[in-house]
Design a protein around this motif. Structure first.
Motif, PDB file in Angstrom:
ATOM      1  N   SER A  80      15.654  -1.772   1.034  1.00  0.00           N
ATOM      2  CA  SER A  80      14.526  -1.612   0.099  1.00  0.00           C
ATOM      3  C   SER A  80      14.204  -2.917  -0.628  1.00  0.00           C
ATOM      4  O   SER A  80      13.839  -2.910  -1.797  1.00  0.00           O
ATOM      5  N   LEU A  81      14.345  -4.051   0.064  1.00  0.00           N
ATOM      6  CA  LEU A  81      14.079  -5.341  -0.563  1.00  0.00           C
ATOM      7  C   LEU A  81      12.658  -5.857  -0.295  1.00  0.00           C
ATOM      8  O   LEU A  81      12.237  -6.835  -0.871  1.00  0.00           O
ATOM      9  N   GLY A  82      11.932  -5.209   0.617  1.00  0.00           N
ATOM     10  CA  GLY A  82      10.582  -5.652   0.912  1.00  0.00           C
ATOM     11  C   GLY A  82       9.563  -4.656   0.398  1.00  0.00           C
ATOM     12  O   GLY A  82       9.664  -4.149  -0.715  1.00  0.00           O
ATOM     13  N   ILE A  83       8.544  -4.391   1.220  1.00  0.00           N
ATOM     14  CA  ILE A  83       7.527  -3.397   0.899  1.00  0.00           C
ATOM     15  C   ILE A  83       7.513  -2.372   2.029  1.00  0.00           C
ATOM     16  O   ILE A  83       7.302  -2.729   3.183  1.00  0.00           O
ATOM     17  N   SER A  84       7.757  -1.110   1.707  1.00  0.00           N
ATOM     18  CA  SER A  84       7.645  -0.025   2.680  1.00  0.00           C
ATOM     19  C   SER A  84       6.508   0.881   2.251  1.00  0.00           C
ATOM     20  O   SER A  84       6.418   1.256   1.082  1.00  0.00           O
ATOM     21  N   VAL A  85       5.631   1.244   3.202  1.00  0.00           N
ATOM     22  CA  VAL A  85       4.452   2.038   2.881  1.00  0.00           C
ATOM     23  C   VAL A  85       4.414   3.279   3.769  1.00  0.00           C
ATOM     24  O   VAL A  85       4.578   3.188   4.985  1.00  0.00           O
ATOM     25  N   ILE A  86       4.218   4.448   3.148  1.00  0.00           N
ATOM     26  CA  ILE A  86       4.102   5.686   3.914  1.00  0.00           C
ATOM     27  C   ILE A  86       2.869   6.448   3.454  1.00  0.00           C
ATOM     28  O   ILE A  86       2.327   6.215   2.373  1.00  0.00           O
ATOM     29  N   LEU A  87       2.427   7.356   4.317  1.00  0.00           N
ATOM     30  CA  LEU A  87       1.402   8.331   3.955  1.00  0.00           C
ATOM     31  C   LEU A  87       2.078   9.688   3.892  1.00  0.00           C
ATOM     32  O   LEU A  87       2.701  10.140   4.849  1.00  0.00           O
ATOM     33  N   GLU A  88       1.945  10.352   2.747  1.00  0.00           N
ATOM     34  CA  GLU A  88       2.576  11.651   2.551  1.00  0.00           C
ATOM     35  C   GLU A  88       1.582  12.557   1.862  1.00  0.00           C
ATOM     36  O   GLU A  88       1.161  12.297   0.734  1.00  0.00           O
ATOM     37  N   ASN A  89       1.166  13.624   2.557  1.00  0.00           N
ATOM     38  CA  ASN A  89       0.154  14.539   1.996  1.00  0.00           C
ATOM     39  C   ASN A  89      -1.090  13.781   1.538  1.00  0.00           C
ATOM     40  O   ASN A  89      -1.628  14.026   0.461  1.00  0.00           O
ATOM     41  N   ASN A  90      -1.517  12.837   2.389  1.00  0.00           N
ATOM     42  CA  ASN A  90      -2.723  12.037   2.137  1.00  0.00           C
ATOM     43  C   ASN A  90      -2.632  11.151   0.903  1.00  0.00           C
ATOM     44  O   ASN A  90      -3.651  10.733   0.351  1.00  0.00           O
ATOM     45  N   GLU A  91      -1.414  10.873   0.469  1.00  0.00           N
ATOM     46  CA  GLU A  91      -1.204   9.942  -0.631  1.00  0.00           C
ATOM     47  C   GLU A  91      -0.371   8.768  -0.142  1.00  0.00           C
ATOM     48  O   GLU A  91       0.648   8.946   0.520  1.00  0.00           O
ATOM     49  N   ILE A  92      -0.818   7.556  -0.446  1.00  0.00           N
ATOM     50  CA  ILE A  92      -0.056   6.365  -0.111  1.00  0.00           C
ATOM     51  C   ILE A  92       1.102   6.218  -1.091  1.00  0.00           C
ATOM     52  O   ILE A  92       0.905   6.276  -2.304  1.00  0.00           O
ATOM     53  N   LYS A  93       2.301   6.038  -0.573  1.00  0.00           N
ATOM     54  CA  LYS A  93       3.469   5.785  -1.412  1.00  0.00           C
ATOM     55  C   LYS A  93       4.077   4.452  -1.008  1.00  0.00           C
ATOM     56  O   LYS A  93       4.249   4.176   0.178  1.00  0.00           O
ATOM     57  N   ILE A  94       4.401   3.645  -2.020  1.00  0.00           N
ATOM     58  CA  ILE A  94       4.930   2.301  -1.783  1.00  0.00           C
ATOM     59  C   ILE A  94       6.330   2.201  -2.360  1.00  0.00           C
ATOM     60  O   ILE A  94       6.538   2.449  -3.555  1.00  0.00           O
ATOM     61  N   TYR A  95       7.284   1.858  -1.509  1.00  0.00           N
ATOM     62  CA  TYR A  95       8.669   1.646  -1.937  1.00  0.00           C
ATOM     63  C   TYR A  95       8.897   0.139  -1.970  1.00  0.00           C
ATOM     64  O   TYR A  95       8.911  -0.521  -0.925  1.00  0.00           O
ATOM     65  N   THR A  96       9.059  -0.416  -3.172  1.00  0.00           N
ATOM     66  CA  THR A  96       9.142  -1.870  -3.274  1.00  0.00           C
ATOM     67  C   THR A  96       9.728  -2.290  -4.621  1.00  0.00           C
ATOM     68  O   THR A  96       9.735  -1.514  -5.581  1.00  0.00           O
ATOM     69  N   HIS A  97      10.215  -3.530  -4.663  1.00  0.00           N
ATOM     70  CA  HIS A  97      10.640  -4.122  -5.934  1.00  0.00           C
ATOM     71  C   HIS A  97       9.549  -5.029  -6.490  1.00  0.00           C
ATOM     72  O   HIS A  97       9.666  -5.559  -7.582  1.00  0.00           O
ATOM     73  N   ILE A  98       8.454  -5.204  -5.717  1.00  0.00           N
ATOM     74  CA  ILE A  98       7.351  -6.082  -6.124  1.00  0.00           C
ATOM     75  C   ILE A  98       6.384  -5.281  -7.003  1.00  0.00           C
ATOM     76  O   ILE A  98       5.998  -4.153  -6.666  1.00  0.00           O
ATOM     77  N   THR A  99       5.973  -5.841  -8.115  1.00  0.00           N
ATOM     78  CA  THR A  99       5.123  -5.127  -9.069  1.00  0.00           C
ATOM     79  C   THR A  99       3.647  -5.450  -8.876  1.00  0.00           C
ATOM     80  O   THR A  99       3.282  -6.498  -8.330  1.00  0.00           O
ATOM     81  N   ASP A 100       2.802  -4.513  -9.318  1.00  0.00           N
ATOM     82  CA  ASP A 100       1.343  -4.712  -9.430  1.00  0.00           C
ATOM     83  C   ASP A 100       0.674  -5.081  -8.114  1.00  0.00           C
ATOM     84  O   ASP A 100      -0.229  -5.930  -8.066  1.00  0.00           O
ATOM     85  N   ILE A 101       1.089  -4.452  -7.030  1.00  0.00           N
ATOM     86  CA  ILE A 101       0.401  -4.672  -5.744  1.00  0.00           C
ATOM     87  C   ILE A 101      -0.973  -4.016  -5.803  1.00  0.00           C
ATOM     88  O   ILE A 101      -1.114  -2.865  -6.212  1.00  0.00           O
ATOM     89  N   LYS A 102      -1.979  -4.753  -5.365  1.00  0.00           N
ATOM     90  CA  LYS A 102      -3.339  -4.213  -5.328  1.00  0.00           C
ATOM     91  C   LYS A 102      -3.592  -3.610  -3.946  1.00  0.00           C
ATOM     92  O   LYS A 102      -3.378  -4.259  -2.930  1.00  0.00           O
ATOM     93  N   ILE A 103      -4.061  -2.354  -3.922  1.00  0.00           N
ATOM     94  CA  ILE A 103      -4.328  -1.647  -2.672  1.00  0.00           C
ATOM     95  C   ILE A 103      -5.823  -1.695  -2.375  1.00  0.00           C
ATOM     96  O   ILE A 103      -6.639  -1.327  -3.223  1.00  0.00           O
ATOM     97  N   GLU A 104      -6.158  -2.158  -1.185  1.00  0.00           N
ATOM     98  CA  GLU A 104      -7.551  -2.175  -0.761  1.00  0.00           C
ATOM     99  C   GLU A 104      -7.797  -0.996   0.191  1.00  0.00           C
ATOM    100  O   GLU A 104      -6.991  -0.719   1.080  1.00  0.00           O
ATOM    101  N   ASN A 105      -8.911  -0.289  -0.002  1.00  0.00           N
ATOM    102  CA  ASN A 105      -9.414   0.768   0.893  1.00  0.00           C
ATOM    103  C   ASN A 105      -8.785   2.142   0.657  1.00  0.00           C
ATOM    104  O   ASN A 105      -9.179   3.093   1.307  1.00  0.00           O
ATOM    105  N   PHE A 106      -7.792   2.265  -0.208  1.00  0.00           N
ATOM    106  CA  PHE A 106      -7.234   3.577  -0.525  1.00  0.00           C
ATOM    107  C   PHE A 106      -7.194   3.743  -2.035  1.00  0.00           C
ATOM    108  O   PHE A 106      -6.710   2.881  -2.751  1.00  0.00           O
TER     109      PHE A 106
END
Length: 370
Positions: A80-106
């Motif tokens: 869990s040291l990078g950025i992991s992204v999943i779609l769960e029930n049509n919601e994007i979930k981000i597992y990361t230690h990096i803060t304030d990531i800006k999401i484009e298109n969702f």
């Protein structure tokens, strides 16, 4: 048709071993790109995507030459040291230690910085699959579930093959007993226990049994008590179950369950004491009479099944590191279909990520999933 609602679809690695600042897409349904300079994650969805897999399953393969970093990607997923992204029930979930990531298109998203995506890791290569950094427990862990069979050994570079065989039998029986599973092709009906520790036809070699117990390693504070319990329990087993003087006996599964309840620590003794030799039977078919490929697939799928069932999460990522290592090409061809046949019956949503360079395994996957 129910829409599959769990996708692990993107991993970005900041720096891990030989991988630096690199992103990986794991689903043909989405295309992602992370810009480290602007801290922006762009997600484009393929609206025409149609899955060929059962409703609860998705499968992706990572292909590359030896040393290219396939296993490192799976290790990093657990860290869990990078950025992991999943779609769960049509919601994007981000597992990361990096803060304030800006999401484009969702527009819908949530950050899971204090959590980890539920995962199962399996690899036959127990010596190579090294402990990885676990940022949630502030230490190193080895997530390989195969180590559940090897947990009684003191040194990871030393394996007693007979104890490994016994632990395989015990683990398979326990998974079968616990869940009454009928999704595997091998359903044990009896267990055979051999104990060839006799001086002659009429006399047991108690001195040799004591010598073998002395070779076992125990925690210092438990050593004296454990050795005494082991010896007394083995004597009781001989007296109660080998009265006719034979050194082996068949137990039905019900008889085996009753016996290990009656004999304190006998299950542990069977797993550690190499003079016991175990086998299980599906009617008259012995587990160890099966081909190596059949046993490998049965064991790995049983361990994966147990790990999945034991997890509370409904959505689980399953990482399989070069599962073809133990398989003949004929069984490699069947591997993906076996996964689908078994795990489509599990009432959880599963995304398998397989590292491989086997053309036989890859042949059953759409090229978009490789």
């Amino acid at each position: 048709k129910k829409e599959f609602f769990f996708f692990f679809f993107y991993l970005w690695l900041e720096k891990y071993k030989n991988i630096v600042g690199q992103g990986f897409n794991f689903s043909p349904r989405f295309r992602c790109e992370y810009d480290e300079d602007t801290n922006e994650l762009t997600i484009d969805e393929n609206k025409n995507y149609v899955s060929i897999f059962p409703d609860n399953i998705n499968i992706t393969a990572i292909v590359g030459e030896n040393g290219s970093g396939k296993s490192s990607i799976l290790e990093e997923l657990y860290s869990s040291l990078g950025i992991s992204v999943i779609l769960e029930n049509n919601e994007i979930k981000i597992y990361t230690h990096i803060t304030d990531i800006k999401i484009e298109n969702f527009s819908t998203k949530s950050y899971m910085r204090a959590d980890r995506l539920s995962q199962v890791h399996f690899s036959w290569d127990i010596l190579h699959y090294e402990p990885v950094i676990d940022v949630l427990s502030y230490g190193k862990v080895n997530p390989n579930i195969l180590l559940g069979i090897l947990g009684t050994f003191s040194h990871p570079d030393y394996i007693d093959l007979n104890s490994y065989q016994n632990n395989t039998v015990l683990k398979y029986i326990e998974i079968y007993i616990k869940d009454k599973i009928n999704i595997f092709d091998f359903s044990p009906t009896k267990i055979n226990i051999k104990f060839p520790m006799k001086k002659n036809e009429d006399e047991w070699n108690l001195e040799k049994i004591k010598e073998e117990i002395e070779k076992l390693k125990f925690p210092k504070e438990e050593e004296e008590g454990k050795k005494k319990i082991y010896f007394e329990t083995i004597k009781k087993y001989i007296e109660n179950y080998l009265k006719d003087g034979d050194f082996e006996r068949n137990f039905t599964i019900e008889e085996y369950i009753k016996m290990i309840k009656e004999l304190y620590e006998f299950r542990e003794i069977l797993s550690r004491f190499p003079s016991f030799i175990l086998d299980i039977y599906d009617n008259e078919i012995s587990f160890f009479s099966l081909s190596h490929g059949e046993r490998s697939i049965l064991l790995s799928n049983a361990l994966i099944y147990e790990s999945i069932i034991n997890k509370k999460n409904q959505n689980i990522l399953i990482c399989l590191d070069e599962p073809e290592l133990s398989l003949h090409p004929e069984w490699q061809k069947k591997y993906v279909n076996e996964l689908i046949k078994i795990f489509s019956k599990v009432d959880k949503n599963l995304h398998f990520i397989i590292t491989s360079h086997s053309p036989f395994i890859l042949s059953d996957l759409p090229k978009e999933n490789v």
